[in-house]
Scaffold this active site. Structure first.
Site: not given
Ligand code: 7TS
Length: 405
Positions: A121, A198, A201, A224, A364
């Site tokens: 990401h 990370d 997910q 999430k 992303c």
């Molecule tokens: N890393 C991964 C693997 C992710 O899927 C996401 C967000 C992030 C980092 C960032 O997370 P945040 O909470 O800091 O925004 N992924 C997604 C997605 O797949 N669709 O919208 C956000």
């Protein structure tokens, strides 16, 4: 009873009608919906106990502090961390990765190497790019091989005595690939590199045990996993965290301050400058309790069954391409797909007209899109409240899209 039959009524938003159809929310990988328990815990906190933490002797100040620090204990247990000092609250996965990129790279020298992967990401790419540019580091990426798995032979070739950090995703937000964290960390350790995982997910779907993963740092986003936005978790192995110099300063993160110097606070507060996300920590506790009551085994099993159903049904449709490992391989709770002749955004818009919420675009992960040779994909993702008949609706609607053409 199937899990969604138990959980569904706990999610007020699922009563919504969207464009004349009952909402089928298949976008939890972007952000999950929230159960009543989380919403109530947060409003009750604001109605009864709100005050700032770690500073006020009055009753509300103590209650708020207890609730905030209680969330840390819940997270420690939920992720199998060795001690509460290892659990740092941030604002999210992105924030945690930026913190780590700043702090870990601050002591690196020009020519040192940071290794990421092609399936990251942007949150796990850009902070390292910024740090690399600032410090003259080399940023390299492990390619993906067949079936959307990481190329571990390439990883071995890319690890050198200059590799200082290996940062990679536990579960891909596009491919659903589950990376072998312990094995990657063991390889990284052989060259003395620090490992950053990370878990954005992974935390919502897999039961986590930090000791089994063998990494040095792990970050994820409660929003999430049924919890609120605005709070994140950064776990760090005790000795790694203790060796890290803070890069963000302010109140709370210090013990003693002079005009020209300061003494840092103990772990974990050393990395939590300023007023933290208190109500969000309260919501996080409620989310963790909700998931623990179901049991993460059951959560994962339910979401895997939905993913498998989706993958198999979509793959059987003519003109539909699905991405990532085949259904026989254990995967995360996302299924990305394209429909021949339709832009992913049009697919999502047509599905939305039927009340079905999926995400579309590059997710992303632009370097991954380039590698897959697509401008983007549509993506269905699952949580505890999703039902097999929602997958049926999705598959029927995607099949009908073909006739639109
Ligand atoms: N890393 C991964 C693997 C992710 O899927 C996401 C967000 C992030 C980092 C960032 O997370 P945040 O909470 O800091 O925004 N992924 C997604 C997605 O797949 N669709 O919208 C956000």
């Amino acid at each position: 009873m199937r899990l969604d039959e138990v959980t569904r009524r706990d999610f007020p938003v699922l009563g919504r009608v969207v464009n004349g159809h009952p909402l089928a929310y298949l976008d939890s990988a972007a952000s999950s919906q929230k159960p009543r328990a989380v919403i109530d815990a947060m409003s009750q906190y604001y109605e009864r106990s709100h005050a700032n933490v770690h500073r006020s002797i009055h009753t509300l100040g103590e209650e708020a502090t207890e609730l905030y620090e209680g969330a840390r204990d819940h997270v420690q247990r939920f992720i199998g961390a060795g001690s509460r000092e290892e659990v740092v609250f941030t604002r999210g996965t992105t924030d945690g990765l930026n913190l780590l990129a700043d702090a870990l790279c601050a002591s690196l020298a020009p020519g040192d190497e940071v290794l990421i992967t092609e399936m990251e990401h942007h949150s796990n790419i850009i902070p390292w790019q910024i740090a690399a540019r600032r410090r003259g580091l080399a940023l390299r990426a492990v390619p993906i091989a067949e079936r959307g798995l990481l190329d571990l032979e390439a990883l071995d070739r890319l690890l050198t005595e200059r590799t200082r950090v290996v940062a990679f995703t536990h579960v891909s937000n596009v491919l659903g690939t589950i990376n072998p964290v312990a094995s990657i960390c063991a390889r990284a350790r052989r060259v003395g590199a620090v490992t950053v995982v990370d878990g954005a997910q992974a935390a919502p779907h897999l039961g986590l045990a930090m000791s089994a993963l063998q990494c040095d740092f792990y970050v994820f986003s409660p929003h999430k996993m049924l919890g609120p936005t605005g709070i994140g978790v950064l776990w760090g192995r005790r000795e790694r965290l203790a060796a890290l110099e803070p890069t963000r300063g302010g109140g709370e993160m210090i013990k003693e301050v002079w005009l020209d110097r300061a003494e840092w606070n103990d772990l974990p507060w050393r990395f939590e400058p300023g007023t933290p996300p208190i109500a969000e920590a309260v919501g996080l506790t409620a989310a963790v309790e909700y998931l623990e009551k179901i049991g993460m085994d059951r959560v994962g099993e339910h979401e895997r069954a939905l993913s498998r159903q989706t993958l198999e049904a979509l793959a059987a449709l003519p003109g539909v391409r699905v991405f990532g490992p085949p259904a026989a391989v254990e995967r995360g709770a996302v299924v990305a797909f394209t429909v021949d002749g339709l832009h992913p955004h049009d697919v999502a818009a047509l599905l939305d007209a039927e009340g079905i919420a999926v995400r579309a675009g590059h997710h992303c992960a632009m370097p991954l899109m380039r590698r897959l040779g697509v401008v983007g994909t549509s993506r269905a993702s699952f949580s505890v409240f999703n039902a097999p008949d929602e997958v049926d609706r999705l598959v029927r609607a995607v099949a009908d899209l073909r006739s639109v053409l």
